[in-house]
Design an enzyme around this catalytic site. Structure first.
Site, mmCIF file in Angstrom:
data_model
loop_
_atom_site.group_PDB
_atom_site.id
_atom_site.type_symbol
_atom_site.label_atom_id
_atom_site.label_comp_id
_atom_site.label_asym_id
_atom_site.label_seq_id
_atom_site.Cartn_x
_atom_site.Cartn_y
_atom_site.Cartn_z
ATOM 1 N N LYS A 280 0.837 -1.196 0.000
ATOM 2 C CA LYS A 280 0.000 0.000 0.000
ATOM 3 C C LYS A 280 0.873 1.248 0.000
ATOM 4 C CE LYS A 280 -4.633 -0.962 1.518
ATOM 5 N NZ LYS A 280 -5.769 -0.489 2.311
ATOM 6 N N GLU A 366 -19.438 -8.757 9.979
ATOM 7 C CA GLU A 366 -20.480 -8.080 10.735
ATOM 8 C C GLU A 366 -21.486 -9.055 11.356
ATOM 9 O OE1 GLU A 366 -18.849 -5.279 7.646
ATOM 10 O OE2 GLU A 366 -19.635 -7.322 7.607
ATOM 11 N N ARG A 394 -25.622 -5.558 7.295
ATOM 12 C CA ARG A 394 -25.113 -6.890 6.960
ATOM 13 C C ARG A 394 -25.316 -7.883 8.106
ATOM 14 N NH1 ARG A 394 -19.442 -6.226 3.785
ATOM 15 N NH2 ARG A 394 -20.463 -7.576 2.282
#
Length: 620
Positions: A280, A366, A394
């Site tokens: 990243k 979740e 979710r």
């Protein structure tokens, strides 16, 4: 930096027309273009810098848009947007009327699937692959997914399905940068480390070192082979058991390795899995050093980097929650904090530092987060689930069946409620009032400012059952925040201003805008505090003393807080003119939060305009 090659690319066809030896220069120009663009508009940076070469390779090898590429989450899709004809539009990125920060089907034929929530890419790409097979269309389907997103159960549901689906063209690319927004967690992330630390492996390694100690070149070769073995052998066991042909890992920044590999895998039939390792922030030292800080920055000077603001910014609602969580944890040893991979976003960094054994990041899971909290509550713990409103969607089945049906003591801190600005419809928390208030046993609180947020968090935490406190992104009116852990009466609102003729019933942080209108028109202003249980007594009092009521909420009108007021009036046989102000029955796109509120009539001017339009001069 010159962009002479990038200037010639208006579609992937133009990219394919270049000599392969030019692609490294294209990648360099594309990386600089992304950096300069994000620095001017804000947006996702680290993730996009990390996928430059992978994006170039994918569009060079595959025949897009005929071949389908699905970007999981999509916050790494800026290079893809630039290479697919949207370079000029990048100046409007995430702005009102501009292009989205995520893939969006209505925006481009190259955006095969709209994304923004994690871990959906493999399911979507598999569906496309089956549809192509059934239609007799020969095309490849590629799902690009990060290692953080691999923790979600939906990923393995999709792979389990794909592994036994015949005659499909499906390539899953694991973009492994060892970092989601928060550091990746869980057993999968530790899988290789655990295997490589086993006794058999350790013994074999020690014997090999002893034998090769006097042969330095061979020892170095063995060391390199050991590093490759960690990635090339052990992960294959997991993914090949799911029916995928595993290849990798390979360097995701090496075009000379990526392109031949993708060309080979494009010709293969059946479920394929390519493991690429990237970094990243690649190519921008500041983002490489702190990819979290540069994950989603605002505008900044690339030559200087992100600077701390000269003046201390106002306390955000997220910070109010973070401070409250630590204070309540000091007060109550039963409290445990849970987050589904959003430690920083939910304001839990300090809580993790101070209470590491009571902090649980369950990864992008979740559903598990909610039922995990239910299990804790069964045994007398006091779980607080810090979750974005849009992500609680979710875990809705678990919220109903595992928490509310059993009336378990779980507190939900719903960040990013209402409109969220630049992230747009995919991240907006517009529906929590609607889907929470219909669940038996639920308490739903809507604080109007920072002080109320702390008060209502304590109130809901002390309630011996499921409760949710919703608050928006960013800062509020700047209300003073008490140090004490005080509470308010459950289900009771409060009148903030006495006026005449019309009463404004406000649920949440639109109270300052409503106050401006109330002051200008001499109206009564009520801070309702709770949607459920709703303050029926106050509603009836206001209906009796006023000619009309106006409900105001930053949530969907259909089935929202205004509907709760109408139901309370109807249940008591009271007929009263009623105006509902809230979010209309449509998805609201990205843009500045203030502009979005104005566009749906929820700023002070819009509220006053709606009241005058409905009631005219006779009441106003």
């Amino acid at each position: 930096m010159s962009t002479q090659l990038l200037d010639r690319i208006h579609s992937p066809a133009d990219l394919k027309g270049l000599d392969r030896r030019d692609l490294k220069q294209v990648a360099n120009e594309l990386r600089e273009c992304v950096l300069q663009s994000v620095s001017r508009t804000g947006g996702h940076l680290s993730s996009n810098l990390g996928t430059i070469e992978l994006t170039v390779a994918l569009h060079y090898v595959f025949d897009t848009p005929h071949d389908r590429i699905v970007w999981d989450v999509g916050h790494q899709s800026y290079p893809h947007k630039i290479l697919t004809g949207r370079r000029e539009a990048m100046s409007t990125l995430r702005q009102f009327g501009g292009i989205s920060g995520f893939p969006k089907r209505s925006e481009s034929e190259y955006d095969a699937f709209g994304t923004a929530h994690s871990s959906t890419s493999i399911s979507a790409a598999l569906g496309m692959a089956v549809a192509s097979r059934n239609a007799g269309v020969s095309r490849q389907h590629v799902a690009v997914i990060g290692d953080g997103a691999m923790t979600a159960g939906m990923v393995f549901e999709a792979m389990n399905n794909a592994g036994v689906t015949p005659d499909i063209h499906l390539l899953v690319i694991l973009n492994d940068n060892d970092m989601s927004i928060s550091p990746p967690v869980g057993a999968l992330n530790r899988y290789l480390a655990r295997l490589m630390s086993g006794q058999f492996y350790a013994a074999a390694r020690d014997v090999g070192r002893a034998v090769l100690r006097h042969m330095p070149p061979m020892l170095e070769l063995a060391r390199k082979l050991e590093e490759h073995a960690k990635g090339m052998i052990m992960p294959a066991t997991l993914f090949e058991e799911l029916g995928f042909n595993y290849v990798g890992p390979i360097d995701g920044h090496d075009l000379d390795a990526l392109i031949p590999m993708l060309q080979n895998m494009r010709a293969l039939k059946g479920p394929q899995f390519l493991h690429v390792v990237t970094r990243k922030g690649q190519g921008y030292k500041l983002a490489e050093a702190d990819p979290v800080l540069y994950h989603g920055p605002g505008k900044f000077d690339p030559a200087v980097g992100i600077l701390k603001p000269a003046a201390a910014p106002k306390t955000t609602f997220t910070q109010v929650f973070g401070h409250w969580l630590c204070d309540m944890a000091d007060h109550d040893t039963r409290l445990v904090g849970i987050t589904p991979a959003m430690r920083e976003g939910s304001g839990m960094v300090e809580f993790e530092r101070r209470f590491p054994r009571r902090y649980f990041d369950v990864g992008i899971a979740e559903q598990h987060a909610v039922t995990f909290a239910a299990g804790l509550a069964c045994e007398g713990q006091k779980p607080v689930v810090a979750i974005y409103s849009t992500f609680l969607q979710r875990g809705y089945d678990q919220l109903i069946h595992d928490v509310a049906l059993q009336n378990l003591d779980v507190t939900f801190a719903l960040d990013r409620a209402g409109l969220v600005g630049a992230d747009g419809a995919t991240h907006a928390g517009n529906y929590d009032i609607v889907f929470l208030r219909c669940i038996p046993n639920m308490v739903v609180a809507t604080p109007s400012d920072e002080c109320e947020t702390r008060l209502l968090l304590t109130t809901c935490y002390q309630h011996p059952g499921p409760a949710a406190v919703r608050y928006p992104r960013g800062s509020g009116s700047g209300a003073a925040i008490p140090r004490e852990l005080d509470s308010v009466p459950l289900g009771r609102g409060i009148i903030r201003r006495r006026g005449s003729r019309i009463a404004l019933l406000v649920f949440g942080t639109l109270l300052p805008a409503a106050r401006t209108v109330a002051d200008a028109l001499d109206l009564t202003l009520s801070d309702m505090r709770f949607v459920k249980p709703i303050d029926t007594e106050l509603i009836l009092e206001l209906a009796q003393d006023h000619d009309a009521l106006v409900t105001i909420e930053e949530g969907a009108i259909m089935g929202g807080a205004g509907s709760a007021v109408a139901e309370a009036l109807a249940a008591n046989g009271v007929v009263c003119p009623l105006l509902h102000l809230g979010l209309p029955d449509r998805f609201i796109d990205h843009g500045e939060q203030s502009a979005l509120l104005a566009s749906v009539g929820l700023d002070a001017a819009g509220i006053e305009r709606s009241i005058r339009a409905r009631f005219g001069d006779s009441l106003v």
